[in-house]
Design a protein around this motif. Structure first.
Motif, PDB file in Angstrom:
ATOM      1  N   VAL A   1       0.838  -1.206   0.000  1.00 55.87           N
ATOM      2  CA  VAL A   1       0.000   0.000   0.000  1.00 55.87           C
ATOM      3  C   VAL A   1       0.873   1.257   0.000  1.00 55.87           C
ATOM      4  O   VAL A   1       0.563   2.257  -0.667  1.00 55.87           O
ATOM      5  CB  VAL A   1      -0.946  -0.007   1.219  1.00 55.87           C
ATOM      6  N   LYS A   2       1.977   1.210   0.734  1.00 59.02           N
ATOM      7  CA  LYS A   2       2.869   2.362   0.776  1.00 59.02           C
ATOM      8  C   LYS A   2       3.435   2.665  -0.600  1.00 59.02           C
ATOM      9  O   LYS A   2       3.495   3.835  -1.018  1.00 59.02           O
ATOM     10  CB  LYS A   2       4.003   2.094   1.766  1.00 59.02           C
ATOM     11  N   GLU A   3       3.842   1.637  -1.318  1.00 59.27           N
ATOM     12  CA  GLU A   3       4.347   1.856  -2.674  1.00 59.27           C
ATOM     13  C   GLU A   3       3.246   2.349  -3.606  1.00 59.27           C
ATOM     14  O   GLU A   3       3.503   3.149  -4.511  1.00 59.27           O
ATOM     15  CB  GLU A   3       4.964   0.561  -3.211  1.00 59.27           C
ATOM     16  N   ARG A   4       2.032   1.891  -3.392  1.00 55.73           N
ATOM     17  CA  ARG A   4       0.908   2.390  -4.212  1.00 55.73           C
ATOM     18  C   ARG A   4       0.707   3.893  -3.968  1.00 55.73           C
ATOM     19  O   ARG A   4       0.475   4.656  -4.926  1.00 55.73           O
ATOM     20  CB  ARG A   4      -0.362   1.615  -3.848  1.00 55.73           C
TER      21      ARG A   4
ATOM     22  N   GLU B   1       2.966   6.041  -3.134  1.00 53.71           N
ATOM     23  CA  GLU B   1       4.056   6.752  -3.808  1.00 53.71           C
ATOM     24  C   GLU B   1       3.792   6.857  -5.307  1.00 53.71           C
ATOM     25  O   GLU B   1       4.089   7.885  -5.924  1.00 53.71           O
ATOM     26  CB  GLU B   1       5.380   6.031  -3.541  1.00 53.71           C
ATOM     27  N   ILE B   2       3.246   5.811  -5.889  1.00 55.44           N
ATOM     28  CA  ILE B   2       2.906   5.842  -7.321  1.00 55.44           C
ATOM     29  C   ILE B   2       1.822   6.889  -7.582  1.00 55.44           C
ATOM     30  O   ILE B   2       1.889   7.642  -8.565  1.00 55.44           O
ATOM     31  CB  ILE B   2       2.452   4.448  -7.794  1.00 55.44           C
ATOM     32  N   GLU B   3       0.815   6.933  -6.709  1.00 55.79           N
ATOM     33  CA  GLU B   3      -0.265   7.917  -6.880  1.00 55.79           C
ATOM     34  C   GLU B   3       0.283   9.338  -6.804  1.00 55.79           C
ATOM     35  O   GLU B   3      -0.091  10.209  -7.602  1.00 55.79           O
ATOM     36  CB  GLU B   3      -1.338   7.709  -5.801  1.00 55.79           C
TER      37      GLU B   3
ATOM     38  N   SER C   1      -3.787   8.918  -2.313  1.00 51.94           N
ATOM     39  CA  SER C   1      -2.525   8.670  -1.622  1.00 51.94           C
ATOM     40  C   SER C   1      -2.608   9.068  -0.154  1.00 51.94           C
ATOM     41  O   SER C   1      -2.185   8.326   0.739  1.00 51.94           O
ATOM     42  CB  SER C   1      -1.397   9.440  -2.325  1.00 51.94           C
ATOM     43  N   GLU C   2      -3.173  10.255   0.109  1.00 52.42           N
ATOM     44  CA  GLU C   2      -3.270  10.725   1.493  1.00 52.42           C
ATOM     45  C   GLU C   2      -4.164   9.816   2.323  1.00 52.42           C
ATOM     46  O   GLU C   2      -3.819   9.460   3.470  1.00 52.42           O
ATOM     47  CB  GLU C   2      -3.811  12.155   1.502  1.00 52.42           C
ATOM     48  N   ASN C   3      -5.313   9.411   1.773  1.00 54.22           N
ATOM     49  CA  ASN C   3      -6.239   8.562   2.531  1.00 54.22           C
ATOM     50  C   ASN C   3      -5.658   7.169   2.772  1.00 54.22           C
ATOM     51  O   ASN C   3      -5.827   6.604   3.863  1.00 54.22           O
ATOM     52  CB  ASN C   3      -7.573   8.448   1.783  1.00 54.22           C
ATOM     53  N   MET C   4      -4.982   6.616   1.778  1.00 59.62           N
ATOM     54  CA  MET C   4      -4.376   5.295   1.976  1.00 59.62           C
ATOM     55  C   MET C   4      -3.270   5.348   3.020  1.00 59.62           C
ATOM     56  O   MET C   4      -3.083   4.410   3.796  1.00 59.62           O
ATOM     57  CB  MET C   4      -3.820   4.768   0.648  1.00 59.62           C
TER      58      MET C   4
END
Length: 588
Positions: A32-35, A37-39, A91-94
């Motif tokens: 999820v953290k890498e997702r 960063e991608i966003e 990104s912020e919500n995740m």
């Protein structure tokens, strides 16, 4: 189904399994953290893309966005920027609802797991201690029994031997009795410890371990439930922005539907309309009557024809149609009507301050007299509107200062009224300057509007240039006209004689003009048939000399030989300028 009853003997495997569960949870957190960063990276790239294609402020590009197609493109850029913002929201919500929360939960999970397995190891150590006590008491009981048996056998042997004294027999008897007593005590102790061990073992396998394993099972199930909830949140956070992204896409579609080709065509007319009238027909010139030439009244060459009957300007000027374009001496070229060459000069070349000042370029005149009538009217109207806005702004400021001064007069403790006099005088002076400036531009505007012919909706182009019907009047350079310091377009027929005289004078000047030096070479990319006065025909692949580069009008002046030179469209040739060539005078 309980781990305590089903997996009572799998302590080590449960320890490995629960550690694997925590590793899976940490792996999901990393995903999820890498997702996120991608966003963030995607949103940043979208924002940069949108910013890259935004029109620059106070530039010509910004003016182009008056067209509906350009407005639709601008709306697409803005919606793309908003679209990027939604990816930032994802990104912020995740980050806040998944990665941060799960990271905290993993720490709590590790502590709980550590506590449960610590209790399990403690219970294991306790049962192992009890077992060691049982083994010790058992060995002691066994040893005591063997010692008692040996003591009994020794007593019986001593008692049967007649040579042994009575005292020795009694001593052996007492030793046998003591060993029997010790065996009995060891037996009782062993029995007690055995009962205690059986109780502890029963508690261990039926109470302590089941309870500990049950807690570990509940912990593991909570971990699984938490992963499921996080995966669901992962999808919901994406789903939440879908309506907003849909609105962004709807905005782009709406912008596309707002494109109006007719409106854009009308804007193009307003932007490029010159205000000139197209030339009339040219009548047949009868060369059987050499002393008389008849030309259409509405042709520009009419005024030149009339001027020739009144002015004496020598044979050099015969056949010259316009004084500012060097005559093409090639016998292959056909003559072009004067109106075409005049129009080419007025639309393609910058307007000059004085007809005897032949330097190309220069600063834009204040009254925009370098522009065609219609464009000049628009620029003047825009300037008048700007000045009126500035006047209104200054008047509002003056009213505010006046009100503040009245307040100071009524309440001296709030301030000195005299301190505002200087500012009030300054604002009044600015208003007066702006009014004079506005009056000057309004006068020019009225002059242009009074001379403009009836405006038509269509404007034709001839040979790539705007045509004109009547020549502009040019005042004598000695005159200092306030309304048009650089000279302006006019259709006042009373000033035609001035044009004729000046044209005659310049004919003489340009015939004596020295040849311009070559500043480079060019290669013809396409074949061009130069059928108009001032142009020259070129064949594809032909190499020629460049004597005057394109000054922004789309034409390049070239030379084939000393007797053949003229203009060709810049887009028809590939120019190779000589950087070391000395600059020569540039003629318009």
């Amino acid at each position: 189904m309980s781990w305590g009853t089903e997996l009572w003997d799998q302590f080590d495997n449960l320890e490995k399994h629960t550690q694997w569960g925590i590793d899976i949870l940490e792996k999901y957190i990393k995903f999820v953290k890498e997702r996120t960063e991608i966003e963030l990276s995607y949103a940043k790239q979208l924002r940069n893309l949108s910013k890259k294609y935004q029109p620059k402020k106070n530039s010509k590009e910004e003016e182009e966005y008056r067209y509906t197609a350009c407005k639709a493109f601008l709306s697409t850029l803005n919606e793309t920027n908003d679209y990027a913002g939604q990816h930032e929201v994802i990104s912020e919500n995740m980050t806040s609802q998944i990665t941060v929360e799960l990271a905290r939960y993993v720490q709590e999970l590790k502590q709980e797991r550590k506590s449960h397995f610590h209790d399990g190891r403690k219970a294991q150590q306790h049962i192992e201690t009890c077992w060691k006590q049982l083994e010790s008491s058992k060995r002691r009981f066994e040893r005591d029994c063997k010692e008692a048996d040996r003591a009994q056998q020794y007593f019986e042997k001593m008692d049967a031997d007649i040579n042994v004294t009575k005292a020795d027999v009694e001593k052996a008897r007492q030793q046998a009795q003591m060993r029997h007593q010790m065996a009995e005590d060891s037996k009782a102790d062993y029995s007690s410890i055995l009962q205690k061990f059986n109780h502890e073992q029963h508690e261990y396998y039926h109470t302590h371990i089941p309870n500990i394993f049950q807690k570990i099972q509940e912990m593991e199930e909570r971990r699984i439930v938490r992963i499921g909830e996080s995966v669901k949140t992962y999808a919901e956070l994406d789903r939440q922005v879908i309506p907003i992204i849909g609105k962004c896409l709807d905005g782009i579609v709406k912008a596309a539907e707002s494109i109006d080709p007719k409106n854009d065509s009308q804007l193009a007319i307003e932007a490029y309309k010159s205000g000139f009238e197209p030339p009339g027909d040219i009548e047949f010139e009868d060369y059987t009557q050499p002393m008389k030439r008849t030309v259409s009244d509405n042709s520009l060459s009419n005024s030149r024809g009339e001027g020739k009957s009144e002015l004496k300007f020598g044979g050099k000027s015969k056949g010259k149609l316009w004084p500012f374009i060097k005559k093409n001496k090639s016998p292959k070229q056909q003559k072009e009507p004067l109106s075409h060459r005049f129009n080419e000069f007025m639309t393609s070349k910058p307007k000059i301050h004085c007809f005897r000042s032949l330097k190309r370029g220069g600063a834009t005149p204040e009254d925009f007299s370098n522009l065609p009538p219609e464009q000049r009217r628009k620029k003047l109207q825009q300037k008048v509107d700007e000045l009126n806005k500035e006047i209104q702004k200054e008047m509002d400021q003056r009213d505010a200062i006046t009100k503040m001064k009245d307040v100071y007069l009524k309440n001296p403790q709030m301030g000195d009224p005299a301190s505002l006099d200087h500012k009030l005088a300054e604002v009044s002076q600015n208003i007066e300057k702006l009014r004079l400036e506005a009056q000057k531009f309004e006068a020019w505007l009225a002059e242009v509007e009074g001379r403009l012919p009836a405006r038509s909706e269509q404007a034709r182009r001839h040979s790539g240039m705007y045509d004109v019907q009547n020549p502009p009047a040019v005042n004598n350079c000695a005159q200092d006209r306030e309304s048009s310091p650089d000279g302006s377009y006019t259709e006042d027929q009373s000033q035609e004689s001035e044009v004729k005289v000046l044209a005659t004078d310049f004919d003489d000047e340009f015939d004596d003009e020295e040849s311009l030096p070559a500043i480079g070479t060019c290669k013809a990319l396409y074949t061009f048939e130069g059928q108009n006065e001032g142009t020259i025909s070129v064949a594809e692949g032909e190499t020629l000399y460049v004597i005057e580069e394109d000054k922004g009008d789309g034409w390049t002046r070239i030379r084939r030989s000393e007797d053949e030179e003229g203009y060709v469209p810049t887009s028809y040739v590939e120019v190779y300028l000589d950087k070391n060539a000395k600059g020569a005078k540039t003629y318009i």
